[in-house]
Design a protein around this motif. Structure first.
Motif, PDB file in Angstrom:
ATOM      1  N   THR A 155     -14.385  -9.791  12.770  1.00 32.72           N
ATOM      2  CA  THR A 155     -15.146  -8.939  12.088  1.00 32.72           C
ATOM      3  C   THR A 155     -14.791  -9.234  10.523  1.00 32.72           C
ATOM      4  N   LEU A 156     -13.789  -9.476  10.166  1.00 35.41           N
ATOM      5  CA  LEU A 156     -13.575  -9.742   8.775  1.00 35.41           C
ATOM      6  C   LEU A 156     -14.059 -11.089   8.348  1.00 35.41           C
ATOM      7  N   ASP A 157     -14.007 -12.092   9.146  1.00 31.78           N
ATOM      8  CA  ASP A 157     -14.292 -13.529   8.905  1.00 31.78           C
ATOM      9  C   ASP A 157     -15.967 -13.687   8.922  1.00 31.78           C
ATOM     10  N   ASP A 158     -16.511 -13.041   8.190  1.00 23.43           N
ATOM     11  CA  ASP A 158     -17.984 -13.036   8.266  1.00 23.43           C
ATOM     12  C   ASP A 158     -18.485 -13.513   6.931  1.00 23.43           C
ATOM     13  N   THR A 213       0.955  -1.149  -0.073  1.00 20.24           N
ATOM     14  CA  THR A 213      -0.142  -0.066  -0.044  1.00 20.24           C
ATOM     15  C   THR A 213       0.822   1.177   0.080  1.00 20.24           C
ATOM     16  N   PRO A 214       2.032   1.531   0.745  1.00 21.41           N
ATOM     17  CA  PRO A 214       2.639   2.794   0.528  1.00 21.41           C
ATOM     18  C   PRO A 214       3.059   2.924  -0.620  1.00 21.41           C
ATOM     19  N   TYR A 215       3.622   2.039  -1.400  1.00 21.36           N
ATOM     20  CA  TYR A 215       4.080   2.292  -2.918  1.00 21.36           C
ATOM     21  C   TYR A 215       3.182   2.925  -3.843  1.00 21.36           C
ATOM     22  N   SER A 216       1.675   2.784  -3.403  1.00 20.48           N
ATOM     23  CA  SER A 216       0.882   3.197  -4.241  1.00 20.48           C
ATOM     24  C   SER A 216      -0.300   4.134  -3.423  1.00 20.48           C
ATOM     25  N   LYS A 217      -0.596   5.021  -4.106  1.00 20.00           N
ATOM     26  CA  LYS A 217      -1.601   5.802  -3.115  1.00 20.00           C
ATOM     27  C   LYS A 217      -3.138   5.147  -3.456  1.00 20.00           C
ATOM     28  N   ALA A 218      -3.305   4.137  -4.135  1.00 11.38           N
ATOM     29  CA  ALA A 218      -4.328   3.400  -4.505  1.00 11.38           C
ATOM     30  C   ALA A 218      -5.195   2.938  -3.329  1.00 11.38           C
ATOM     31  N   ASP A 219      -6.418   3.207  -3.173  1.00 14.76           N
ATOM     32  CA  ASP A 219      -7.302   2.890  -2.062  1.00 14.76           C
ATOM     33  C   ASP A 219      -7.283   1.269  -1.981  1.00 14.76           C
ATOM     34  N   PRO A 220      -7.459   0.495  -1.056  1.00 15.93           N
ATOM     35  CA  PRO A 220      -7.659  -0.848  -0.756  1.00 15.93           C
ATOM     36  C   PRO A 220      -8.702  -1.362  -1.529  1.00 15.93           C
ATOM     37  N   ALA A 221      -9.789  -0.448  -1.343  1.00 19.31           N
ATOM     38  CA  ALA A 221     -11.274  -0.998  -1.874  1.00 19.31           C
ATOM     39  C   ALA A 221     -11.216  -0.622  -3.322  1.00 19.31           C
ATOM     40  N   VAL A 222     -10.814   0.107  -3.845  1.00 15.54           N
ATOM     41  CA  VAL A 222     -10.606   0.133  -5.363  1.00 15.54           C
ATOM     42  C   VAL A 222      -9.660  -0.923  -5.930  1.00 15.54           C
ATOM     43  N   LEU A 268      -8.046  -4.354   4.929  1.00 17.81           N
ATOM     44  CA  LEU A 268      -8.797  -5.475   4.384  1.00 17.81           C
ATOM     45  C   LEU A 268     -10.469  -5.303   4.670  1.00 17.81           C
ATOM     46  N   ALA A 269     -10.665  -4.537   5.568  1.00 15.09           N
ATOM     47  CA  ALA A 269     -12.160  -4.085   6.018  1.00 15.09           C
ATOM     48  C   ALA A 269     -12.642  -3.257   4.618  1.00 15.09           C
ATOM     49  N   ARG A 270     -11.785  -2.324   4.227  1.00 18.45           N
ATOM     50  CA  ARG A 270     -11.949  -1.441   3.256  1.00 18.45           C
ATOM     51  C   ARG A 270     -12.311  -2.382   1.740  1.00 18.45           C
ATOM     52  N   ALA A 271     -11.304  -3.138   1.715  1.00 16.80           N
ATOM     53  CA  ALA A 271     -11.429  -4.034   0.319  1.00 16.80           C
ATOM     54  C   ALA A 271     -12.503  -4.923   0.342  1.00 16.80           C
ATOM     55  N   GLN A 302     -10.960  -7.752  15.476  1.00 15.07           N
ATOM     56  CA  GLN A 302     -10.714  -7.245  14.118  1.00 15.07           C
ATOM     57  C   GLN A 302     -10.803  -8.627  12.951  1.00 15.07           C
ATOM     58  N   VAL A 303     -10.148  -9.633  13.432  1.00 11.16           N
ATOM     59  CA  VAL A 303     -10.037 -10.978  12.437  1.00 11.16           C
ATOM     60  C   VAL A 303     -11.498 -11.245  12.486  1.00 11.16           C
TER      61      VAL A 303
END
Length: 106
Positions: free
Chosen positions: A103-106, A9-18, A70-73, A100-101
């Motif tokens: 919550t993602l594992d749904d 992610t730092p190498y790219s300003k791209a949003d994880p969701a996108v 990962l939540a955004r993604a 957190q884990v």
């Protein structure tokens, strides 16, 4: 063959969701992010990609929390698997990490 995408992610300003949504559209099987919770000020071992002065590269301190990324993604995807390339469990609060884990594992 199943192929995943590791998003540094730092190498790219791209949003994880996108990025994750596009990876899913392109047929990738999984979307991965890294983790680096604690950044040492001094180390006896040279960090890979260290600055000329021996300091840790800037990108290490710019990594977002993997579970938030990962939540955004996950908010924009439905099929792609979400994962961390590494999770530094000993450096994290165990209760917060478990929540957190879970919550993602749904």
């Amino acid at each position: 063959m199943k192929i995943g995408l590791m998003h540094v992610t730092p190498y790219s300003k791209a949003d994880p969701a996108v990025v994750a949504k596009r990876a899913e559209e392109l047929g990738f099987d999984s979307y991965w992010v890294g983790d680096h919770t604690i950044i040492p000020k001094v180390s006896s071992v040279v960090y890979p990609g260290a600055k000329p002065d021996g300091g840790v590269p800037d990108y290490v301190s710019e990594l977002p929390d993997p579970f938030i990324a990962l939540a955004r993604a996950g908010a924009t995807t439905s099929r792609i698997k979400l994962a961390t390339g590494i999770c530094l469990v000993p450096e994290r609060n165990p209760i917060v990490t478990a929540k957190q884990v879970a919550t993602l594992d749904d």
